[in-house]
Design a protein around this motif. Structure first.
Motif, short mmCIF file in Angstrom:
data_model
loop_
_atom_site.label_atom_id
_atom_site.label_comp_id
_atom_site.label_asym_id
_atom_site.label_seq_id
_atom_site.Cartn_x
_atom_site.Cartn_y
_atom_site.Cartn_z
N THR A 80 -13.02 16.50 5.64
CA THR A 80 -12.17 15.38 6.00
C THR A 80 -12.00 14.42 4.83
OG1 THR A 80 -14.05 14.10 6.87
CG2 THR A 80 -12.87 15.52 8.42
N GLN A 81 -10.86 13.74 4.82
CA GLN A 81 -10.56 12.74 3.80
C GLN A 81 -9.96 11.52 4.48
OE1 GLN A 81 -10.45 13.07 0.15
NE2 GLN A 81 -10.57 15.27 -0.21
N ALA A 82 -10.26 10.34 3.91
CA ALA A 82 -9.72 9.09 4.44
C ALA A 82 -9.40 8.15 3.28
CB ALA A 82 -10.70 8.44 5.42
N PHE A 83 -8.72 7.06 3.60
CA PHE A 83 -8.24 6.11 2.60
C PHE A 83 -8.95 4.77 2.72
CE2 PHE A 83 -4.80 9.12 3.11
CZ PHE A 83 -4.31 9.29 1.81
N VAL A 84 -9.10 4.10 1.58
CA VAL A 84 -9.48 2.69 1.55
C VAL A 84 -8.41 1.94 0.78
CG1 VAL A 84 -11.95 3.18 1.68
CG2 VAL A 84 -10.88 2.91 -0.57
N ALA A 85 -8.32 0.64 1.03
CA ALA A 85 -7.37 -0.18 0.28
C ALA A 85 -7.83 -0.30 -1.17
CB ALA A 85 -7.26 -1.56 0.92
N GLY A 86 -6.90 -0.66 -2.05
CA GLY A 86 -7.25 -0.92 -3.44
C GLY A 86 -7.34 -2.41 -3.71
N ASN A 87 -7.09 -2.78 -4.95
CA ASN A 87 -7.01 -4.19 -5.32
C ASN A 87 -5.57 -4.68 -5.20
OD1 ASN A 87 -9.37 -3.25 -7.65
ND2 ASN A 87 -9.77 -4.96 -6.28
N LYS A 88 -5.42 -5.98 -5.09
CA LYS A 88 -4.09 -6.58 -5.09
C LYS A 88 -3.48 -6.43 -6.48
CE LYS A 88 -4.99 -9.96 -1.46
NZ LYS A 88 -5.05 -11.39 -1.11
N PRO A 89 -2.14 -6.38 -6.61
CA PRO A 89 -1.17 -6.44 -5.50
C PRO A 89 -1.15 -5.14 -4.71
CG PRO A 89 -0.03 -6.04 -7.57
CD PRO A 89 -1.46 -6.25 -7.92
N TYR A 90 -1.19 -5.29 -3.38
CA TYR A 90 -1.12 -4.13 -2.52
C TYR A 90 0.28 -3.52 -2.58
CZ TYR A 90 -5.43 -5.93 -0.40
OH TYR A 90 -6.70 -6.38 -0.18
N ARG A 91 0.36 -2.27 -2.14
CA ARG A 91 1.63 -1.57 -2.15
C ARG A 91 2.58 -2.14 -1.09
NH1 ARG A 91 4.53 2.52 -3.89
NH2 ARG A 91 5.68 3.88 -2.45
N GLY A 92 3.87 -2.27 -1.46
CA GLY A 92 4.88 -2.75 -0.55
C GLY A 92 5.36 -1.65 0.40
N PRO A 93 6.19 -1.98 1.36
CA PRO A 93 6.81 -3.30 1.47
C PRO A 93 5.95 -4.35 2.18
CG PRO A 93 7.72 -1.84 3.14
CD PRO A 93 6.80 -1.00 2.30
N LEU A 94 5.01 -3.94 2.99
CA LEU A 94 4.24 -4.93 3.75
C LEU A 94 3.16 -5.59 2.90
CD1 LEU A 94 3.78 -3.16 7.22
CD2 LEU A 94 5.54 -4.77 6.48
N MET A 95 2.63 -4.89 1.91
CA MET A 95 1.62 -5.42 0.99
C MET A 95 0.40 -5.96 1.75
SD MET A 95 4.09 -7.16 -1.89
CE MET A 95 2.83 -7.10 -3.16
N GLU A 96 -0.08 -5.15 2.71
CA GLU A 96 -1.23 -5.52 3.54
C GLU A 96 -2.40 -4.55 3.34
OE1 GLU A 96 -1.69 -8.14 5.30
OE2 GLU A 96 0.31 -8.99 5.66
N GLY A 97 -2.35 -3.74 2.28
CA GLY A 97 -3.39 -2.76 2.03
C GLY A 97 -3.11 -1.46 2.76
N LEU A 98 -3.73 -0.37 2.26
CA LEU A 98 -3.50 0.95 2.84
C LEU A 98 -4.82 1.62 3.20
CD1 LEU A 98 -0.68 2.26 0.44
CD2 LEU A 98 -0.42 1.22 2.72
N PRO A 99 -5.53 1.09 4.20
CA PRO A 99 -6.78 1.71 4.65
C PRO A 99 -6.57 2.63 5.83
CG PRO A 99 -6.58 -0.43 5.69
CD PRO A 99 -5.31 -0.21 4.89
N THR A 100 -7.53 3.50 6.07
CA THR A 100 -7.56 4.29 7.30
C THR A 100 -8.15 3.49 8.44
OG1 THR A 100 -7.65 6.44 6.18
CG2 THR A 100 -8.58 6.32 8.39
#
Length: 348
Positions: free
Chosen positions: A164-184
């Motif tokens: 299994t694989q999952a995601f964590v957010a990175g550092n700001k600036p977060y990716r758009g368009p929402l820019m709220e981080g990309l975690p699982t």
């Protein structure tokens, strides 16, 4: 396995190439991208994809491509010479999955795969060693997965033989368009990427990928320490005079019979060759790093990290405090766990 993300609307320039090389040097071995190629005027994305393929091949990195059927049709001739994993969306049928699995590793949606899907795959006589299970990341706040649910799903997937694989957010600036981080996991949306990754690892997630486009150098070092060198990095502040220098030179281990209230540095007593008198015998707060003095007899020289508030003791000298942002890591130091304590930069 740890990875990072690059998206086709980004620019792969010299600065980005330096970032790729740095991530590889710190142990990251996969690059995740999303290849949903627009049918109208796809040339810009195809050029970006070709450049990405060339870059990952030159650095000997694995490329994981989140892809739909129309984009796969456009890109299939470009995938022959790369080390890739195809992370398929829900538009692919069981027959599609079986056919693709004979060519490369295929990643299914870990969040949506169920018993009916497994039954159908087994009927097709697919080789499950060619399959992985990847969770989504969730750009929309409040829509990420629950930790308990993911832990249960991980157990079920592992019994079937999936990694299994999952995601964590990175550092700001977060990716758009929402820019709220990309975690699982939703609880990771505002948590340190490193602490999030350690938590996913403790949930037996086999691989962790940075969902957003950037991770700073300090976090790269932390990921390398834990996922490559095998220890949890901790940082200490408010260091007192008389703190032994060997505290910062060795990877220590918690005792295999772990205490409830403290983390006991297994190797610390045998490293002490001083007669330690009582000093700085103050209240021990959560995160205090202490050393037993001669009032504790044979325990003199034992270094501990305090995991709950304890009263002052004439037998125990306080040496410093684990910094606030690292305190949550203490809960992940189990029986026999390895860790290393480092001064923060403004300390002597």
């Amino acid at each position: 396995m740890i990875g990072f993300s690059f998206y086709l609307d980004q620019t792969l320039d010299d600065e980005t190439l330096r970032y790729f090389k740095s991530m590889k040097n710190y142990g990251f071995s996969e690059v995740f991208t999303s290849a949903h190629i627009p049918e109208k005027d796809p040339q810009k994305y195809l050029q970006a994809f070709d450049k990405l393929i060339t870059t990952v091949n030159s650095l000997n990195l694995k490329l994981v491509i989140n892809i739909d059927k129309p984009s796969l049709h456009i890109l299939h001739n470009r995938l022959n010479d790369a080390d890739i994993v195809l992370r398929l969306d829900d538009s692919f049928s069981c027959d599609d999955i079986v056919a693709l699995s004979k060519q490369t590793t295929v990643a299914l949606n870990a969040g949506t795969i169920d018993d009916a899907d497994i039954t159908e795959l087994k009927k097709s006589d697919i080789d499950f060693h060619t399959l992985e299970a990847w969770y989504n990341y969730y750009p929309h706040p409040d829509t990420g997965l629950d930790l308990t649910w993911l832990a249960q799903k991980n157990r079920w997937l592992h019994k079937l033989g999936f990694k299994t694989q999952a995601f964590v957010a990175g550092n700001k600036p977060y990716r758009g368009p929402l820019m709220e981080g990309l975690p699982t996991l939703e609880r990771h949306r505002r948590t340190s990427p490193f602490i999030s990754a350690v938590e996913l690892d403790k949930l037996n997630t086999d691989g962790i990928v940075i969902g957003d486009s950037y991770l700073n150098i300090d976090l790269r070092k932390s990921f390398n320490a834990y996922f490559i060198d095998g220890y949890i990095p901790l940082h200490i502040s408010d260091i007192k005079i008389g703190t032994p220098s060997y505290l910062f030179t060795k990877v220590f281990h918690n005792r295999k019979d772990p205490a409830r209230d403290v983390i006991r540095l297994t190797e610390s007593r045998e490293m002490n060759h001083r007669n330690i008198g009582p000093t700085n015998n103050i209240e021990r707060v959560f995160g205090s790093v202490t050393i037993d003095n001669r009032n504790y007899g044979n325990y003199m020289g034992e270094i501990q990290i305090v995991c709950r508030h304890l009263p002052a003791s004439q037998n125990v000298n306080v040496l410093g405090t684990i910094i606030k942002s690292d305190l949550k890591l203490l809960s992940y130091i189990d029986s026999g766990s390895a860790f290393k304590i480092t001064r923060i930069h403004n300390q002597f």
